[in-house]
Design an enzyme around this catalytic site. Sequence first.
Site, PDB file in Angstrom:
ATOM      1  N   ASN A  49       0.867  -1.124  -0.116  1.00 59.06           N
ATOM      2  CA  ASN A  49       0.027  -0.083   0.022  1.00 59.06           C
ATOM      3  C   ASN A  49       0.892   1.206  -0.164  1.00 59.06           C
ATOM      4  O   ASN A  49       1.869   1.106   0.070  1.00 59.06           O
ATOM      5  CB  ASN A  49      -0.872   0.082   1.118  1.00 59.06           C
ATOM      6  N   ARG A  50       0.383   2.575   0.115  1.00 57.27           N
ATOM      7  CA  ARG A  50       1.068   3.699  -0.133  1.00 57.27           C
ATOM      8  C   ARG A  50       1.805   4.334   1.136  1.00 57.27           C
ATOM      9  O   ARG A  50       1.992   5.343   0.985  1.00 57.27           O
ATOM     10  CB  ARG A  50       0.054   4.544  -0.821  1.00 57.27           C
TER      11      ARG A  50
END
Length: 222
Positions: free
Chosen positions: A22-23
């Site tokens: 994820n970011r």
Amino acid sequence: MRFLITAGPTREPIDPVRYISNRSSGKMGYAIAEAALAEGHDVTLISGPVNLEAPHDANLISVSTSDEMFEAVHRHADQCNVCVLCAAVADYKPANVSSTKIKKRGANFSLELIPARDILDSLGHRQERQFVLVGFAAETDHLEENATKKLRAKNCDIIVANDVSGKNSGMESDVNEVTILFRDGEKKKISRAQKQIIARELVKIFSNFTTKMFDKKNVTIN
Ligand code: CTP
């Protein structure tokens, strides 16, 4: 006071060259670690893969998968007074990890995912835990309502809610804006500021809360 802090994303492997992640940049967790060290606390930082320099003097434990983070947190939690789980841990991981690179074919491809273990929930429901437990809640909508649900469901003492819907706040950004929710319903807000500034405020709030909780139990922090 001894802090355990988790930071960054986890990587859930699909095959030797691919993963799900994820970011999360890890900036918030690392800023909390720096701020805690600056206040003279001991810090164990359990970090997923990030592009950040480790704070000097932190006991850095680098992990990659949610399972590795789970094991590391459970190994160290009992030696700490406050556990701050800031990491963006995967909710799902591939049911099977291929030992060889999955080859491209013409047809559609589906990947079966199974739930990853929830680290915050597992600590919250640990019998007779002595440490203060702080969770984070990344929300795109109904911020306080969703964060309060997480606080109760995962049985933590404090939850820090941040809005990750905007471009300029939350994940990857250098700035953030948070609402801190306590178990007794008390609420505090820190308005938009650099993550370093937010981190300093958060460390003060966590250490005051921890001191009060230990005083109430007549326990001395050593
Ligand atoms: N968390 C965790 N282990 C997981 C998933 C989340 O310990 N497998 C922790 C995070 O570190 C954070 C808190 O749970 O402190 C909330 O994470 P968040 O991503 O906001 O919520 P989820 O519980 O994953 O729920 P949802 O994705 O449905 O919002």
